[in-house]
Write an enzyme that holds these catalytic residues in place. Structure first.
Site, PDB file in Angstrom:
ATOM      1  N   ARG A 216     -16.516 -48.721  -1.223  1.00  0.00           N
ATOM      2  CA  ARG A 216     -17.431 -47.470  -1.506  1.00  0.00           C
ATOM      3  C   ARG A 216     -16.749 -46.102  -1.110  1.00  0.00           C
ATOM      4  O   ARG A 216     -16.580 -45.891   0.302  1.00  0.00           O
ATOM      5  CB  ARG A 216     -18.807 -47.656  -0.790  1.00  0.00           C
ATOM      6  CG  ARG A 216     -19.809 -46.613  -1.027  1.00  0.00           C
ATOM      7  CD  ARG A 216     -20.447 -46.444  -2.170  1.00  0.00           C
ATOM      8  NE  ARG A 216     -21.009 -47.665  -2.670  1.00  0.00           N
ATOM      9  CZ  ARG A 216     -21.513 -48.152  -3.700  1.00  0.00           C
ATOM     10  NH1 ARG A 216     -21.355 -47.379  -4.775  1.00  0.00           N
ATOM     11  NH2 ARG A 216     -22.100 -49.336  -3.838  1.00  0.00           N
TER      12      ARG A 216
ATOM     13  N   HIS B  53     -13.800 -42.542 -10.675  1.00  0.00           N
ATOM     14  CA  HIS B  53     -15.327 -42.349 -10.041  1.00  0.00           C
ATOM     15  C   HIS B  53     -14.997 -41.696  -8.672  1.00  0.00           C
ATOM     16  O   HIS B  53     -15.416 -42.273  -7.545  1.00  0.00           O
ATOM     17  CB  HIS B  53     -15.862 -43.841  -9.693  1.00  0.00           C
ATOM     18  CG  HIS B  53     -17.108 -43.825  -9.741  1.00  0.00           C
ATOM     19  ND1 HIS B  53     -17.799 -43.353  -8.380  1.00  0.00           N
ATOM     20  CD2 HIS B  53     -18.498 -44.461 -10.302  1.00  0.00           C
ATOM     21  CE1 HIS B  53     -19.075 -43.601  -8.297  1.00  0.00           C
ATOM     22  NE2 HIS B  53     -19.551 -44.329  -9.527  1.00  0.00           N
TER      23      HIS B  53
ATOM     24  N   ASP C 248     -28.138 -38.742 -11.598  1.00  0.00           N
ATOM     25  CA  ASP C 248     -27.130 -39.733 -12.154  1.00  0.00           C
ATOM     26  C   ASP C 248     -27.126 -39.551 -13.497  1.00  0.00           C
ATOM     27  O   ASP C 248     -27.947 -39.894 -14.342  1.00  0.00           O
ATOM     28  CB  ASP C 248     -27.716 -41.230 -11.855  1.00  0.00           C
ATOM     29  CG  ASP C 248     -26.883 -42.212 -12.097  1.00  0.00           C
ATOM     30  OD1 ASP C 248     -27.001 -43.384 -11.988  1.00  0.00           O
ATOM     31  OD2 ASP C 248     -25.654 -42.012 -12.799  1.00  0.00           O
TER      32      ASP C 248
ATOM     33  N   GLU D 187     -17.370 -37.390 -11.485  1.00  0.00           N
ATOM     34  CA  GLU D 187     -16.257 -38.286 -12.244  1.00  0.00           C
ATOM     35  C   GLU D 187     -15.831 -38.043 -13.564  1.00  0.00           C
ATOM     36  O   GLU D 187     -16.598 -37.732 -14.319  1.00  0.00           O
ATOM     37  CB  GLU D 187     -17.060 -39.837 -12.633  1.00  0.00           C
ATOM     38  CG  GLU D 187     -17.911 -40.182 -11.173  1.00  0.00           C
ATOM     39  CD  GLU D 187     -19.158 -41.181 -11.245  1.00  0.00           C
ATOM     40  OE1 GLU D 187     -20.074 -41.128 -10.438  1.00  0.00           O
ATOM     41  OE2 GLU D 187     -18.932 -41.891 -12.167  1.00  0.00           O
TER      42      GLU D 187
END
Ligand code: TA6
Length: 299
Positions: A75, A169, A213, A271
């Site tokens: 992560r 990402h 998102d 990203e």
């Protein structure tokens, strides 16, 4: 972790003051140096874990719980999403964001000179998966200089075309999400992943006060993260017409369970992608390169 791989990598690719290898977080990493900047790159997934820009500190957010060798994606830093972004495009049983970010990669070449320190990695074995009936060559070139440049290259080595979606990402470190803004996406249409399929756009700076998102489409300008009062992070791209902005906020961060206490307040993902409608169709023999150039500047 035996020290042998480190010694072998050091002998083959080490360069005094620029390129060395070590064990960090339970796995093998390359340590890159150039002009006062440093970067740490895990051989697992060719994942950049850290980028310290000269004079501007750490640019990337990494979970305090990050560990290599667990079989799970780490992560933070810059995970490589390939050969699909998000869930498997045909609903197959491949993992979210593709299958190369947990795989071992190998060093292809390493070189440092007055222009930067360059490291090229490739998957250690053909990038294959039962849910992906194609063949390709894949490589990631990382150049540490006055900025950090990642170039992810795919060449279709099969006899039929395939559709490729992908992303670098990147998790960027901010002082606090409440003082962060994302500039450069004004009037750009985005797919709101939290309102499935809805196409929206906004007129101003992107500010984050809840889960965000979004897959922005037709992105043509550099994107700037305004990080509080004293730093900007500028992301330029090539080979990309889309960008994803993501922050999990409280509930999703808790569900993910690997971001540390309040971790969501210190990060914003911007990203560099081929995602949403920005799908790359690669003919046999064709190559596509996705490039992100990341620079830290003063306000
Ligand atoms: O890029 C945003 C996103 O697709 C989010 O939907 C969230 O799933 C995030 O990626 C992290 O995905 P991961 O598989 O790394 O947990």
């Amino acid at each position: 972790m035996t020290l042998e791989p480190i010694a072998e990598l050091q002998a083959r690719f080490g360069q005094q003051g620029a390129i060395s290898f070590a064990e960090r977080l339970g796995g093998l990493v390359a340590l890159l140096d150039w002009g006062g900047a440093q970067s740490v790159v895990a051989l697992q997934g060719a994942q950049v874990l850290s980028y310290e820009a000269a004079g501007y500190g750490e640019v990337l957010w990494l979970s305090p719980e990050a560990r290599l060798g667990t079989g799970k994606a780490v992560r933070g830093g810059i995970p490589i999403c390939w050969p699909w972004f998000g869930p498997h495009p045909q609903g197959g049983d491949g993992p979210a964001h593709g299958f190369v970010r947990t795989r071992p990669w190998r060093v292809v070449s390493a070189h440092a000179d007055e222009n930067g320190t360059r490291l090229t990695l490739a998957p250690d074995g053909p990038p294959a998966h039962p849910a992906w009936p194609h063949t390709a060559e894949l490589s990631l070139e990382i150049v540490l200089g006055t900025s950090l440049t990642l170039s992810l290259s795919t060449r279709n080595t099969g006899a039929s075309p395939f559709a490729l979606t992908q992303a670098l990402h990147s998790y960027f470190l901010v002082q606090d999400i409440s003082a962060a803004e994302v500039d450069g996406l004004q009037h750009v249409v985005f797919i709101d992943q939290l309102d499935p399929g809805a196409l929206k756009s906004e007129s101003g700076l992107v500010r984050i006060a809840g889960e965000v998102d979004r897959i922005y489409q037709d992105v043509i300008r550099p994107i700037t993260i305004i990080d509080g009062s004293d730093r900007r992070i500028v992301i330029q791209s090539h080979g990309s017409a889309s960008a994803v902005v993501w922050n999990p906020w409280i509930e999703k961060a808790a569900r993910l369970g690997d971001m540390g206490e309040g971790g969501y307040r210190r990060l914003v993902c911007v990203e560099t992608a081929n995602a949403g409608a920005d799908v790359i169709t690669l003919a046999p023999g064709a190559r596509h390169t996705l490039t992100a150039i990341i620079a830290a500047l003063g306000r």
